[in-house]
Design a protein around this motif. Sequence first.
Motif, PDB file in Angstrom:
ATOM      1  N   PRO A  32       1.153  -0.786   0.138  1.00 24.87           N
ATOM      2  CA  PRO A  32       0.233   0.329  -0.038  1.00 24.87           C
ATOM      3  C   PRO A  32       0.958   1.245  -0.142  1.00 24.87           C
ATOM      4  O   PRO A  32       0.906   2.624  -0.792  1.00 24.87           O
ATOM      5  CB  PRO A  32      -0.904  -0.425   1.865  1.00 24.87           C
ATOM      6  N   GLN A  33       2.325   1.645   0.594  1.00 22.35           N
ATOM      7  CA  GLN A  33       2.864   2.357   1.324  1.00 22.35           C
ATOM      8  C   GLN A  33       3.203   2.677  -0.720  1.00 22.35           C
ATOM      9  O   GLN A  33       4.037   4.031  -0.904  1.00 22.35           O
ATOM     10  CB  GLN A  33       3.906   2.249   2.150  1.00 22.35           C
ATOM     11  N   ASP A  34       2.957   2.200  -1.698  1.00 17.01           N
ATOM     12  CA  ASP A  34       4.360   2.206  -2.902  1.00 17.01           C
ATOM     13  C   ASP A  34       3.661   2.866  -3.530  1.00 17.01           C
ATOM     14  O   ASP A  34       3.408   3.522  -4.532  1.00 17.01           O
ATOM     15  CB  ASP A  34       4.173   0.402  -3.295  1.00 17.01           C
ATOM     16  N   ASN A  35       1.929   3.008  -3.181  1.00 22.25           N
ATOM     17  CA  ASN A  35       1.067   3.886  -4.119  1.00 22.25           C
ATOM     18  C   ASN A  35       2.033   5.642  -3.543  1.00 22.25           C
ATOM     19  O   ASN A  35       0.803   6.294  -3.780  1.00 22.25           O
ATOM     20  CB  ASN A  35      -0.732   4.093  -3.975  1.00 22.25           C
ATOM     21  N   ARG A  36       2.289   6.120  -2.647  1.00 22.77           N
ATOM     22  CA  ARG A  36       2.467   7.231  -2.226  1.00 22.77           C
ATOM     23  C   ARG A  36       3.919   8.220  -2.559  1.00 22.77           C
ATOM     24  O   ARG A  36       4.140   9.479  -2.373  1.00 22.77           O
ATOM     25  CB  ARG A  36       3.171   7.399  -0.411  1.00 22.77           C
ATOM     26  N   GLY A  37       4.065   7.772  -3.764  1.00 23.12           N
ATOM     27  CA  GLY A  37       5.049   8.104  -4.591  1.00 23.12           C
ATOM     28  C   GLY A  37       6.420   7.984  -4.629  1.00 23.12           C
ATOM     29  O   GLY A  37       6.447   7.097  -4.049  1.00 23.12           O
ATOM     30  N   LEU A  38       7.321   8.312  -5.273  1.00 23.91           N
ATOM     31  CA  LEU A  38       8.914   8.035  -5.027  1.00 23.91           C
ATOM     32  C   LEU A  38       9.613   9.041  -4.485  1.00 23.91           C
ATOM     33  O   LEU A  38      10.696   9.022  -4.157  1.00 23.91           O
ATOM     34  CB  LEU A  38       9.186   8.277  -6.593  1.00 23.91           C
ATOM     35  N   ASP A  39       8.909   9.596  -3.479  1.00 24.70           N
ATOM     36  CA  ASP A  39       9.344  10.163  -2.334  1.00 24.70           C
ATOM     37  C   ASP A  39      10.734   9.557  -1.365  1.00 24.70           C
ATOM     38  O   ASP A  39      11.317  10.389  -0.888  1.00 24.70           O
ATOM     39  CB  ASP A  39       8.223  11.274  -1.659  1.00 24.70           C
ATOM     40  N   SER A  40      10.137   8.433  -1.392  1.00 25.11           N
ATOM     41  CA  SER A  40      11.452   7.725  -0.860  1.00 25.11           C
ATOM     42  C   SER A  40      11.478   6.343  -1.044  1.00 25.11           C
ATOM     43  O   SER A  40      11.159   6.017  -2.518  1.00 25.11           O
ATOM     44  CB  SER A  40       9.586   7.023  -0.318  1.00 25.11           C
ATOM     45  N   ASP A  41      12.799   6.509  -0.994  1.00 25.84           N
ATOM     46  CA  ASP A  41      14.413   5.989  -1.810  1.00 25.84           C
ATOM     47  C   ASP A  41      13.533   4.569  -1.665  1.00 25.84           C
ATOM     48  O   ASP A  41      13.912   3.293  -2.887  1.00 25.84           O
ATOM     49  CB  ASP A  41      15.255   5.359  -1.184  1.00 25.84           C
ATOM     50  N   GLY A  42      13.197   4.009  -0.593  1.00 31.21           N
ATOM     51  CA  GLY A  42      12.979   2.115  -0.473  1.00 31.21           C
ATOM     52  C   GLY A  42      11.566   2.170  -1.599  1.00 31.21           C
ATOM     53  O   GLY A  42      11.597   1.544  -2.059  1.00 31.21           O
ATOM     54  N   THR A  43      10.372   2.907  -2.123  1.00 35.37           N
ATOM     55  CA  THR A  43       9.561   2.771  -2.729  1.00 35.37           C
ATOM     56  C   THR A  43      10.377   3.018  -4.330  1.00 35.37           C
ATOM     57  O   THR A  43       9.482   1.583  -4.826  1.00 35.37           O
ATOM     58  CB  THR A  43       8.324   3.759  -2.576  1.00 35.37           C
ATOM     59  N   GLN A  44      10.607   3.846  -4.385  1.00 38.21           N
ATOM     60  CA  GLN A  44      11.350   3.373  -5.727  1.00 38.21           C
ATOM     61  C   GLN A  44      12.253   2.401  -6.011  1.00 38.21           C
ATOM     62  O   GLN A  44      12.116   1.955  -6.829  1.00 38.21           O
ATOM     63  CB  GLN A  44      12.273   5.585  -5.578  1.00 38.21           C
ATOM     64  N   GLU A  45      13.482   2.187  -5.670  1.00 39.70           N
ATOM     65  CA  GLU A  45      13.636   1.000  -5.431  1.00 39.70           C
ATOM     66  C   GLU A  45      12.928  -0.351  -5.450  1.00 39.70           C
ATOM     67  O   GLU A  45      13.463  -1.329  -6.621  1.00 39.70           O
ATOM     68  CB  GLU A  45      14.832   0.719  -4.294  1.00 39.70           C
ATOM     69  N   ALA A  46      11.948  -0.751  -4.542  1.00 42.29           N
ATOM     70  CA  ALA A  46      11.460  -1.443  -4.624  1.00 42.29           C
ATOM     71  C   ALA A  46      10.235  -1.243  -5.912  1.00 42.29           C
ATOM     72  O   ALA A  46       9.934  -2.460  -7.024  1.00 42.29           O
ATOM     73  CB  ALA A  46       9.668  -1.487  -3.141  1.00 42.29           C
ATOM     74  N   LEU A  47       9.712  -0.611  -6.540  1.00 41.88           N
ATOM     75  CA  LEU A  47       8.864  -0.727  -7.733  1.00 41.88           C
ATOM     76  C   LEU A  47       9.849  -0.417  -9.183  1.00 41.88           C
ATOM     77  O   LEU A  47       9.432  -1.083 -10.142  1.00 41.88           O
ATOM     78  CB  LEU A  47       8.100   0.807  -7.956  1.00 41.88           C
ATOM     79  N   HIS A  48      11.153  -0.046  -9.154  1.00 42.07           N
ATOM     80  CA  HIS A  48      11.933  -0.656 -10.224  1.00 42.07           C
ATOM     81  C   HIS A  48      12.325  -2.063  -9.884  1.00 42.07           C
ATOM     82  O   HIS A  48      12.468  -2.670 -11.452  1.00 42.07           O
ATOM     83  CB  HIS A  48      13.090   0.107  -9.719  1.00 42.07           C
ATOM     84  N   LEU A  49      12.500  -2.671  -8.679  1.00 43.30           N
ATOM     85  CA  LEU A  49      13.039  -4.220  -9.133  1.00 43.30           C
ATOM     86  C   LEU A  49      11.760  -4.953  -9.617  1.00 43.30           C
ATOM     87  O   LEU A  49      11.600  -6.110 -10.287  1.00 43.30           O
ATOM     88  CB  LEU A  49      12.847  -4.357  -7.713  1.00 43.30           C
ATOM     89  N   ILE A  50      10.362  -4.201  -8.903  1.00 45.75           N
ATOM     90  CA  ILE A  50       9.131  -5.081  -9.769  1.00 45.75           C
ATOM     91  C   ILE A  50       8.545  -4.785 -11.475  1.00 45.75           C
ATOM     92  O   ILE A  50       8.433  -5.782 -12.339  1.00 45.75           O
ATOM     93  CB  ILE A  50       7.745  -5.166  -8.597  1.00 45.75           C
ATOM     94  N   SER A  51       9.607  -3.901 -11.431  1.00 41.80           N
ATOM     95  CA  SER A  51       9.311  -3.655 -13.155  1.00 41.80           C
ATOM     96  C   SER A  51      10.247  -4.167 -14.138  1.00 41.80           C
ATOM     97  O   SER A  51       9.593  -5.076 -14.627  1.00 41.80           O
ATOM     98  CB  SER A  51       8.749  -2.046 -13.546  1.00 41.80           C
ATOM     99  N   ASN A  52      11.759  -3.617 -13.606  1.00 41.22           N
ATOM    100  CA  ASN A  52      12.704  -4.539 -14.141  1.00 41.22           C
ATOM    101  C   ASN A  52      12.161  -6.420 -13.912  1.00 41.22           C
ATOM    102  O   ASN A  52      12.324  -6.950 -15.172  1.00 41.22           O
ATOM    103  CB  ASN A  52      13.683  -4.923 -12.701  1.00 41.22           C
ATOM    104  N   THR A  53      11.656  -6.908 -13.092  1.00 37.81           N
ATOM    105  CA  THR A  53      11.325  -8.080 -12.754  1.00 37.81           C
ATOM    106  C   THR A  53      10.223  -8.685 -13.622  1.00 37.81           C
ATOM    107  O   THR A  53      10.366  -9.921 -14.068  1.00 37.81           O
ATOM    108  CB  THR A  53      11.283  -8.645 -11.402  1.00 37.81           C
TER     109      THR A  53
END
Length: 166
Positions: A12-33
């Motif tokens: 759920p916190q992945d919806n908060r935008g890319l202001d968090s490095d952890g969120t941005q990294e997680a979204l990159h990993l999900i997308s790349n995989t």
Amino acid sequence: MAQAACFLPFLPQDNRGLDSDGTQEALHLISNTLGKLLQADVASFWQSVKTNRGLQECLDSYLQFKRRLHDDSSLGDGSQGSTTLELQLSRRVFMVLMRLVTVEQSSPKAPSPTMEERASILDDNWILDIPKLMDICVVFRPGNLQLTQTLIQKTLEPETDSDTDL
């Protein structure tokens, strides 16, 4: 995909935008995989679908937690994300779902599962059940009416037996 890919769940916190490095990294990993999965041959793709619980959790959590258009008035344009990364992830999730219901040409080296085998994999793992189909409509339909309709129609096509569960 010779080795099993590690798919992260969408939280759920992945919806908060890319202001968090952890969120941005997680979204990159999900997308790349998911991008690597989409590039896999037919046999590898279906092997991952059949055996990789992480993939199933990734798709399920995205459909469950992705912010809906009606949840945020700032998404009034029908897009499913405000950044390139969020849009890319949304497209890749949709394309994995579309590939699940699309018959692909197989090669002798990488045979494609039969329609019955595909239906069994999807059924046995509850990958595309009624609640997920409803989530697909709510998450993807606003910006993608035609393709969402095609995805839903293709999902329901193999369901010819009256006693078959979705």
